[in-house]
Design an enzyme around this catalytic site. Structure first.
Site, PDB file in Angstrom:
ATOM      1  N   LYS A  54       0.844  -1.201   0.000  1.00 25.88           N
ATOM      2  CA  LYS A  54       0.000   0.000   0.000  1.00 25.88           C
ATOM      3  C   LYS A  54       0.876   1.248   0.000  1.00 25.88           C
ATOM      4  O   LYS A  54       0.631   2.193  -0.741  1.00 25.88           O
ATOM      5  CB  LYS A  54      -0.933  -0.009   1.225  1.00 25.88           C
ATOM      6  N   GLN A  98      -4.929  -2.011   9.633  1.00 29.69           N
ATOM      7  CA  GLN A  98      -4.644  -3.289   8.972  1.00 29.69           C
ATOM      8  C   GLN A  98      -5.141  -4.447   9.844  1.00 29.69           C
ATOM      9  O   GLN A  98      -4.821  -4.523  11.023  1.00 29.69           O
ATOM     10  CB  GLN A  98      -3.128  -3.409   8.721  1.00 29.69           C
ATOM     11  N   ASP A 123     -11.505   1.958   3.734  1.00 29.07           N
ATOM     12  CA  ASP A 123     -11.823   0.531   3.582  1.00 29.07           C
ATOM     13  C   ASP A 123     -13.326   0.331   3.368  1.00 29.07           C
ATOM     14  O   ASP A 123     -13.763  -0.751   2.986  1.00 29.07           O
ATOM     15  CB  ASP A 123     -11.381  -0.249   4.833  1.00 29.07           C
TER      16      ASP A 123
END
Ligand code: NAD
Length: 287
Positions: A54, A98, A123
């Site tokens: 990322k 995460q 997300d």
């Protein structure tokens, strides 16, 4: 005849180019880059790889990327305080935590994720964004299913009026995929571990999405000839061997189009995240 292989890298490159152009326009307009903060708690090796990917993608596209490392023993309160700080930081437009979280705070995952400002929830897991997806209003959409839909569009695979079947009903893939396909006017069935006569249902699909987490679960006899098969599954069957939820070699002889694993949907997810970061940044500047 063998199926058309939908290569993830081709589509991911297109997503990234589009996100890169928007990031550049954002920098020109506001004199600052879109900013992503990724919080990683502990030392999970797979998570380290995902976070590195990322970060690398952000750097390629001129997106600011802050990786915030917290120790394995970090408490829920420490994590919530960090999220509050990032929520208030005007240079950060996207925040993600995460997953998976370490065992000690795993049970508080929902409370932790829900603390992220919905405007920065790149997300797309916050209930506010889930609600927007269900009601069809603009919001941030989970990257993996959003990437699959965008790939179908770019590949000119029609969804309008088609029969779509999703295997898997998770909040991350199956459920958002249902709403995204429905918004594209497909007729959608969601199957799961309690579904009876699964092959009978999957054989009706023009578009079959597998998000199960079981190696080679979808076999050729479950697929209608000519169907498009999207394999979301990522299963490690040996230290260096990944396979999807679809028996690729057999199914590609029946399907019309198919995504491989590795090299398919996995690559779309990070590329789509870049798009979500830019989108979130644009919206925050406009409001
Ligand atoms: P999950 O474990 O949350 O959900 C799995 C789903 O499969 C459940 O809804 C369950 O009902 C269904 N299922 C299990 N056994 C079944 C059976 N025998 N018949 C029918 N349905 C069955 O998983 P998830 O988070 O949705 O992930 C699914 C897969 O996708 C995993 O392999 C995961 O690693 C992968 N994944 C990939 C990406 C990516 O970027 N490509 C992103 C997210 C998840």
């Amino acid at each position: 005849m063998s199926a058309r292989i939908l290569e993830g890298k081709v589509f991911a490159q297109q997503f990234k180019e589009a996100a890169g152009k928007r990031a550049e326009a954002f920098r020109q307009k506001y004199g600052t880059a879109p900013g992503l903060a990724v919080i990683i708690v502990g030392e999970n090796p797979a998570s380290q790889v995902y976070v590195r990917n990322k970060h690398k993608s952000c750097e390629e596209l001129g997106i600011r990327s802050d990786v915030i490392r917290m120790p394995e023993h970090a408490t829920k309160e420490e994590l919530l305080a960090k999220i509050d700080e990032l929520n208030a930081d005007r240079a950060i437009h996207g925040i993600l935590v995460q997953l998976p979280l370490p065992d000690a705070i795993h049970a508080q995952e929902e409370e932790i994720l829900n603390r992220i400002d919905p405007a920065k929830d790149v997300d797309g897991f916050h209930p506010v964004n889930v609600g927007r997806l269900v009601t069809g209003s603009p919001g941030l959409v989970p990257c993996t299913p959003a990437g699959c839909i965008r790939m179908l569009e770019l590949a000119d695979i029609p969804m309008d009026g088609k029969r779509a079947v999703i295997i898997g009903r998770s909040n991350i893939v199956g459920k958002p995929m249902l709403h995204l396909l429905m918004a594209k006017h497909a007729t959608v069935t969601v199957c799961h571990s309690h579904t009876q006569n699964l092959p009978e249902i999957t054989r009706e699909a023009d578009i079959l999405v597998a998000a199960i987490g079981k190696p080679k679960f979808v076999t050729a006899d479950m697929v209608k000839p000519g169907a498009t098969v999207i394999d979301v599954g990522i299963n490690r069957i040996a230290p260096k061997k990944l396979v999807g939820d679809v028996d690729f070699e057999a199914v590609k002889e029946v399907a019309g189009a198919i995504t491989p694993v590795p090299g398919g949907v996995g690559l779309l997810t990070v590329a789509m995240l870049m798009q979500n970061v830019v989108e979130a940044a644009e919206r925050q500047m406009e409001t």
